[in-house]
Design a protein around this motif. Structure first.
Motif, PDB file in Angstrom:
ATOM      1  N   HIS A  23       0.852  -1.432  -0.354  1.00 57.44           N
ATOM      2  CA  HIS A  23       0.017   0.260  -0.226  1.00 57.44           C
ATOM      3  C   HIS A  23       0.931   0.728   0.100  1.00 57.44           C
ATOM      4  O   HIS A  23       1.783   1.298   1.217  1.00 57.44           O
ATOM      5  N   GLY A  24       0.634   2.044  -1.143  1.00 54.26           N
ATOM      6  CA  GLY A  24       1.922   3.420  -1.645  1.00 54.26           C
ATOM      7  C   GLY A  24       2.192   4.008   0.068  1.00 54.26           C
ATOM      8  O   GLY A  24       2.968   4.241  -0.181  1.00 54.26           O
ATOM      9  N   ASP A  25       1.332   4.750   1.114  1.00 58.83           N
ATOM     10  CA  ASP A  25       0.746   4.905   2.376  1.00 58.83           C
ATOM     11  C   ASP A  25       2.461   4.335   3.630  1.00 58.83           C
ATOM     12  O   ASP A  25       2.237   4.670   4.345  1.00 58.83           O
ATOM     13  N   GLU A  26       1.950   2.751   2.495  1.00 56.56           N
ATOM     14  CA  GLU A  26       2.898   1.906   4.269  1.00 56.56           C
ATOM     15  C   GLU A  26       4.395   2.012   3.935  1.00 56.56           C
ATOM     16  O   GLU A  26       5.029   1.108   4.228  1.00 56.56           O
ATOM     17  N   VAL A  27       4.537   1.767   2.633  1.00 59.08           N
ATOM     18  CA  VAL A  27       5.963   1.743   1.629  1.00 59.08           C
ATOM     19  C   VAL A  27       7.176   2.683   2.321  1.00 59.08           C
ATOM     20  O   VAL A  27       6.629   3.794   2.087  1.00 59.08           O
ATOM     21  N   GLU A  28       7.511   2.395   2.826  1.00 64.24           N
ATOM     22  CA  GLU A  28       8.652   2.924   4.282  1.00 64.24           C
ATOM     23  C   GLU A  28       9.817   3.148   2.694  1.00 64.24           C
ATOM     24  O   GLU A  28      10.436   4.988   3.084  1.00 64.24           O
ATOM     25  N   SER A  29      10.123   1.998   1.992  1.00 62.82           N
ATOM     26  CA  SER A  29      10.854   2.511   1.555  1.00 62.82           C
ATOM     27  C   SER A  29      11.674   1.694  -0.069  1.00 62.82           C
ATOM     28  O   SER A  29      10.852   0.798  -0.059  1.00 62.82           O
ATOM     29  N   LYS A 101      -5.526  -6.783 -15.396  1.00 65.82           N
ATOM     30  CA  LYS A 101      -5.440  -6.052 -17.204  1.00 65.82           C
ATOM     31  C   LYS A 101      -6.195  -4.332 -16.748  1.00 65.82           C
ATOM     32  O   LYS A 101      -5.818  -3.863 -17.437  1.00 65.82           O
ATOM     33  N   ALA A 102      -6.995  -4.269 -16.354  1.00 66.13           N
ATOM     34  CA  ALA A 102      -7.643  -2.869 -15.888  1.00 66.13           C
ATOM     35  C   ALA A 102      -6.026  -1.402 -15.769  1.00 66.13           C
ATOM     36  O   ALA A 102      -5.944  -0.295 -15.764  1.00 66.13           O
ATOM     37  N   CYS A 103      -5.512  -2.537 -14.829  1.00 64.41           N
ATOM     38  CA  CYS A 103      -4.240  -1.703 -14.550  1.00 64.41           C
ATOM     39  C   CYS A 103      -3.635  -1.602 -15.082  1.00 64.41           C
ATOM     40  O   CYS A 103      -2.965  -0.414 -14.651  1.00 64.41           O
ATOM     41  N   GLY A 104      -3.016  -2.104 -16.153  1.00 57.70           N
ATOM     42  CA  GLY A 104      -2.199  -2.291 -16.954  1.00 57.70           C
ATOM     43  C   GLY A 104      -2.697  -1.063 -18.285  1.00 57.70           C
ATOM     44  O   GLY A 104      -2.787  -1.378 -19.590  1.00 57.70           O
ATOM     45  N   SER A 105      -4.312  -0.704 -17.961  1.00 56.45           N
ATOM     46  CA  SER A 105      -5.086   0.057 -19.113  1.00 56.45           C
ATOM     47  C   SER A 105      -4.185   1.131 -19.088  1.00 56.45           C
ATOM     48  O   SER A 105      -5.686   2.489 -18.229  1.00 56.45           O
ATOM     49  N   ASN A 106      -2.992   1.854 -19.445  1.00 52.48           N
ATOM     50  CA  ASN A 106      -2.545   3.486 -19.221  1.00 52.48           C
ATOM     51  C   ASN A 106      -1.933   3.647 -18.166  1.00 52.48           C
ATOM     52  O   ASN A 106      -2.799   4.253 -17.745  1.00 52.48           O
ATOM     53  N   GLY A 107      -2.526   2.251 -16.923  1.00 55.34           N
ATOM     54  CA  GLY A 107      -2.879   3.209 -15.349  1.00 55.34           C
ATOM     55  C   GLY A 107      -4.132   4.108 -14.947  1.00 55.34           C
ATOM     56  O   GLY A 107      -4.563   3.909 -13.717  1.00 55.34           O
ATOM     57  N   ALA A 108      -4.598   3.808 -15.974  1.00 50.07           N
ATOM     58  CA  ALA A 108      -6.033   4.772 -15.914  1.00 50.07           C
ATOM     59  C   ALA A 108      -7.180   3.497 -14.736  1.00 50.07           C
ATOM     60  O   ALA A 108      -7.865   4.947 -14.135  1.00 50.07           O
ATOM     61  N   ASN A 109      -6.768   3.164 -14.632  1.00 47.83           N
ATOM     62  CA  ASN A 109      -8.194   2.628 -13.618  1.00 47.83           C
ATOM     63  C   ASN A 109      -7.266   1.239 -12.741  1.00 47.83           C
ATOM     64  O   ASN A 109      -7.622   0.787 -11.769  1.00 47.83           O
ATOM     65  N   LEU A 110      -6.640   1.679 -11.786  1.00 50.87           N
ATOM     66  CA  LEU A 110      -5.415   1.773 -10.664  1.00 50.87           C
ATOM     67  C   LEU A 110      -6.442   1.777  -9.408  1.00 50.87           C
ATOM     68  O   LEU A 110      -7.247   2.965  -9.213  1.00 50.87           O
ATOM     69  N   PRO A 111      -6.577   0.748  -8.715  1.00 47.72           N
ATOM     70  CA  PRO A 111      -7.470   0.595  -7.454  1.00 47.72           C
ATOM     71  C   PRO A 111      -7.238   2.172  -7.221  1.00 47.72           C
ATOM     72  O   PRO A 111      -6.229   1.789  -6.593  1.00 47.72           O
ATOM     73  N   PRO A 112      -8.001   2.207  -6.020  1.00 49.81           N
ATOM     74  CA  PRO A 112      -7.516   3.394  -5.052  1.00 49.81           C
ATOM     75  C   PRO A 112      -7.268   3.047  -4.310  1.00 49.81           C
ATOM     76  O   PRO A 112      -6.866   2.428  -3.604  1.00 49.81           O
ATOM     77  N   THR A 113      -6.188   4.198  -3.837  1.00 51.76           N
ATOM     78  CA  THR A 113      -5.690   3.723  -2.451  1.00 51.76           C
ATOM     79  C   THR A 113      -5.122   4.546  -1.342  1.00 51.76           C
ATOM     80  O   THR A 113      -6.507   5.999  -1.228  1.00 51.76           O
TER      81      THR A 113
END
Length: 116
Positions: A23-29, A101-113
């Motif tokens: 999860h983007g907000d939890e990755v320290e490094s 597959k949706a995530c790979g569609s130009n990054g437009a449909n990435l799951p919400p963070t």
């Protein structure tokens, strides 16, 4: 006969693990992210592969092997239900595959963070 590891089923399996663990907000490094992703790759290879014949060393990026094995146990304990489900329920596999597959569609449909 060797079976190629990089195939749709394994990519979906790795994605499922990483999705649940990173999860983007939890990755320290970046090294922490690398350690988690490599652990997911190792578990995917061992779970989906015919046998574990690959050396552990390429998956270790930390000095402590204990941290790697602790992370493996954490992942297996928390995601074993999903790991079994993805292989036994075609609808669940399709759901994860469709999300990937949706995530790979130009990054437009990435799951919400949770980062705002």
């Amino acid at each position: 006969m060797d079976v190629a590891f990089i195939n749709p089923a394994n990519v979906v399996f790795v994605y499922m693990l990483v999705r649940e663990l990173v999860h983007g907000d939890e990755v320290e490094s970046e090294p922490q992210l690398q350690a988690v992703v490599l652990t997911c790759l190792y578990l995917s290879y061992s779970y989906m592969g015919n046998e574990i014949s690959y050396p552990l060393k390429p998956f270790l990026v930390e000095e402590s092997k204990e941290r790697f094995w602790d992370r493996c146990l954490l992942i297996v304990n928390s995601l074993s239900r999903s790991m079994l489900r993805i292989n036994s329920e075609p609808a669940f596999f399709t759901e994860i595959f469709t999300e990937l597959k949706a995530c790979g569609s130009n990054g437009a449909n990435l799951p919400p963070t949770s980062a705002a």
